[in-house]
Design a protein around this motif. Structure first.
Motif, PDB file in Angstrom:
ATOM      1  N   SER A   1       0.835  -1.208   0.000  1.00 18.44           N
ATOM      2  CA  SER A   1       0.000   0.000   0.000  1.00 18.44           C
ATOM      3  C   SER A   1       0.867   1.254   0.000  1.00 18.44           C
ATOM      4  CB  SER A   1      -0.920  -0.004   1.221  1.00 18.44           C
ATOM      5  OG  SER A   1      -1.835  -1.074   1.170  1.00 18.44           O
ATOM      6  N   ALA A   2       1.943   1.227   0.780  1.00 18.94           N
ATOM      7  CA  ALA A   2       2.838   2.381   0.839  1.00 18.94           C
ATOM      8  C   ALA A   2       3.486   2.638  -0.512  1.00 18.94           C
ATOM      9  CB  ALA A   2       3.898   2.163   1.914  1.00 18.94           C
ATOM     10  N   ALA A   3       3.925   1.577  -1.174  1.00 21.75           N
ATOM     11  CA  ALA A   3       4.548   1.731  -2.497  1.00 21.75           C
ATOM     12  C   ALA A   3       3.545   2.275  -3.503  1.00 21.75           C
ATOM     13  CB  ALA A   3       5.102   0.390  -2.963  1.00 21.75           C
ATOM     14  N   ARG A   4       2.299   1.782  -3.451  1.00 15.53           N
ATOM     15  CA  ARG A   4       1.260   2.249  -4.368  1.00 15.53           C
ATOM     16  C   ARG A   4       0.989   3.737  -4.150  1.00 15.53           C
ATOM     17  NH1 ARG A   4      -1.778  -1.670  -3.609  1.00 15.53           N
ATOM     18  NH2 ARG A   4      -3.146  -0.832  -1.992  1.00 15.53           N
ATOM     19  N   MET A   5       0.921   4.167  -2.878  1.00 17.31           N
ATOM     20  CA  MET A   5       0.716   5.587  -2.580  1.00 17.31           C
ATOM     21  C   MET A   5       1.873   6.436  -3.095  1.00 17.31           C
ATOM     22  SD  MET A   5      -0.650   5.456   1.340  1.00 17.31           S
ATOM     23  CE  MET A   5      -2.052   4.458   1.834  1.00 17.31           C
ATOM     24  N   ALA A   6       3.092   5.958  -2.862  1.00 10.99           N
ATOM     25  CA  ALA A   6       4.275   6.713  -3.285  1.00 10.99           C
ATOM     26  C   ALA A   6       4.308   6.876  -4.798  1.00 10.99           C
ATOM     27  CB  ALA A   6       5.538   6.015  -2.790  1.00 10.99           C
ATOM     28  N   PHE A   7       4.068   5.786  -5.535  1.00 11.24           N
ATOM     29  CA  PHE A   7       4.058   5.862  -6.999  1.00 11.24           C
ATOM     30  C   PHE A   7       2.953   6.792  -7.491  1.00 11.24           C
ATOM     31  CE2 PHE A   7       6.274   1.609  -6.953  1.00 11.24           C
ATOM     32  CZ  PHE A   7       7.458   2.083  -7.517  1.00 11.24           C
ATOM     33  N   HIS A   8       1.779   6.717  -6.869  1.00 16.49           N
ATOM     34  CA  HIS A   8       0.667   7.565  -7.285  1.00 16.49           C
ATOM     35  C   HIS A   8       1.003   9.045  -7.105  1.00 16.49           C
ATOM     36  CE1 HIS A   8      -3.375   9.191  -7.786  1.00 16.49           C
ATOM     37  NE2 HIS A   8      -3.171   9.856  -6.659  1.00 16.49           N
ATOM     38  N   LEU A   9       1.525   9.385  -5.930  1.00 19.95           N
ATOM     39  CA  LEU A   9       1.830  10.786  -5.655  1.00 19.95           C
ATOM     40  C   LEU A   9       2.889  11.327  -6.604  1.00 19.95           C
ATOM     41  CD1 LEU A   9       1.850  10.711  -1.742  1.00 19.95           C
ATOM     42  CD2 LEU A   9       0.189  11.887  -3.195  1.00 19.95           C
ATOM     43  N   LEU A  10       3.938  10.544  -6.860  1.00 14.10           N
ATOM     44  CA  LEU A  10       5.036  11.034  -7.693  1.00 14.10           C
ATOM     45  C   LEU A  10       4.711  10.986  -9.178  1.00 14.10           C
ATOM     46  CD1 LEU A  10       8.078   9.458  -5.811  1.00 14.10           C
ATOM     47  CD2 LEU A  10       7.169  11.775  -5.634  1.00 14.10           C
ATOM     48  N   GLN A  11       3.851  10.055  -9.586  1.00 14.00           N
ATOM     49  CA  GLN A  11       3.542   9.913 -11.001  1.00 14.00           C
ATOM     50  C   GLN A  11       2.341  10.749 -11.421  1.00 14.00           C
ATOM     51  OE1 GLN A  11       3.018   5.859 -12.211  1.00 14.00           O
ATOM     52  NE2 GLN A  11       2.500   6.360 -14.335  1.00 14.00           N
TER      53      GLN A  11
ATOM     54  N   GLN B   1       1.228  19.400  -1.199  1.00 15.75           N
ATOM     55  CA  GLN B   1       0.201  19.847  -0.251  1.00 15.75           C
ATOM     56  C   GLN B   1       0.266  19.029   1.036  1.00 15.75           C
ATOM     57  OE1 GLN B   1      -3.799  19.522  -1.718  1.00 15.75           O
ATOM     58  NE2 GLN B   1      -4.711  20.385   0.132  1.00 15.75           N
ATOM     59  N   ILE B   2       0.412  17.711   0.908  1.00 12.63           N
ATOM     60  CA  ILE B   2       0.527  16.843   2.082  1.00 12.63           C
ATOM     61  C   ILE B   2       1.764  17.202   2.891  1.00 12.63           C
ATOM     62  CG2 ILE B   2       0.932  14.470   2.828  1.00 12.63           C
ATOM     63  CD1 ILE B   2      -0.771  13.573   0.427  1.00 12.63           C
ATOM     64  N   ALA B   3       2.880  17.420   2.190  1.00 13.69           N
ATOM     65  CA  ALA B   3       4.138  17.744   2.874  1.00 13.69           C
ATOM     66  C   ALA B   3       4.012  19.046   3.658  1.00 13.69           C
ATOM     67  CB  ALA B   3       5.271  17.838   1.864  1.00 13.69           C
TER      68      ALA B   3
END
Length: 208
Positions: free
Chosen positions: A24-34, A42-44
């Motif tokens: 799930s973490a990897a999926r979130m990371a890829f989604h945010l960056l891609q 905004q989250i940061a």
């Protein structure tokens, strides 16, 4: 390699969230960056602002941006009742019921000896100081003069929550403080044949 390290760092950071595993973490990371770099920024920014701005209420220990939270500062609340909960999320759940108009105290945890969490690791002493104040000479204030007349224990009905409630109740009852506990019973709209036996047993004991 630098990009891979940055991506791995983001993935590991996301894994710190409750209920988020490696996939799930990897999926979130890829989604945010891609797909949503503005969302990532905004989250940061929101995280940095919250970490720098949010602190504990001086009275009830909940999370707030002010010295005293809006609930404690509200003159319309019943100051003779103090509801003890484990987390700000529990406090928010009780507020949504619109059935309680007293004040709160948020422990920010629960007793859990197996995890090394004892009385000094949660807000027990701050709670006792709130319920059992002392005068200018350091003497305990008489029971009739205390602001808090009833402490409502609303910790969760887990082994740790029950242990926390028991410790608080024993400490306060020995000092003539009225202590009550949330009742346990059959959920509204449920059918007995589908309710677990422990809940039915507690409903019988706590019947009215």
């Amino acid at each position: 390699m630098a990009d891979s390290n940055a991506l791995e760092g983001l993935t590991q950071a996301l894994r710190r969230l409750p209920g988020v595993g490696a996939k799930s973490a990897a999926r979130m990371a890829f989604h945010l960056l891609q797909h949503d770099k503005p969302g990532a920024l905004q989250i940061a920014r929101a995280l940095i602002h919250a970490v720098e701005s949010v602190k504990h209420c001086a009275l009830c220990n909940t999370l707030t941006e002010h010295e005293v939270c809006s609930t404690c500062a509200n003159p319309g609340r019943d100051r003779s009742k103090l509801c003890v909960v484990e987390t700000p999320a529990d406090q928010a759940a009780l507020e949504r019921t619109l059935a309680y108009r007293g004040l709160y105290f948020v422990l920010m945890g629960k007793l859990s000896p197996l995890d090394g969490i004892g009385p000094h690791d949660i807000g027990l002493q701050k709670l006792f100081d709130r319920v059992l104040p002392r005068d200018a000479q350091g003497e305990p204030v008489a029971a009739v003069e205390r602001e808090v007349q009833e402490v409502i224990l609303a910790t969760n009905f887990t082994a740790e929550g029950e242990a926390t409630a028991h410790v608080i109740a024993q400490a306060l009852k020995s000092r003539n403080v009225q202590v009550t506990r949330l009742a346990r019973g059959v959920p509204v709209g449920s059918e007995l044949e589908y309710v677990d036996l422990g809940t039915i047993a507690h409903a019988l004991v706590d019947r009215r």
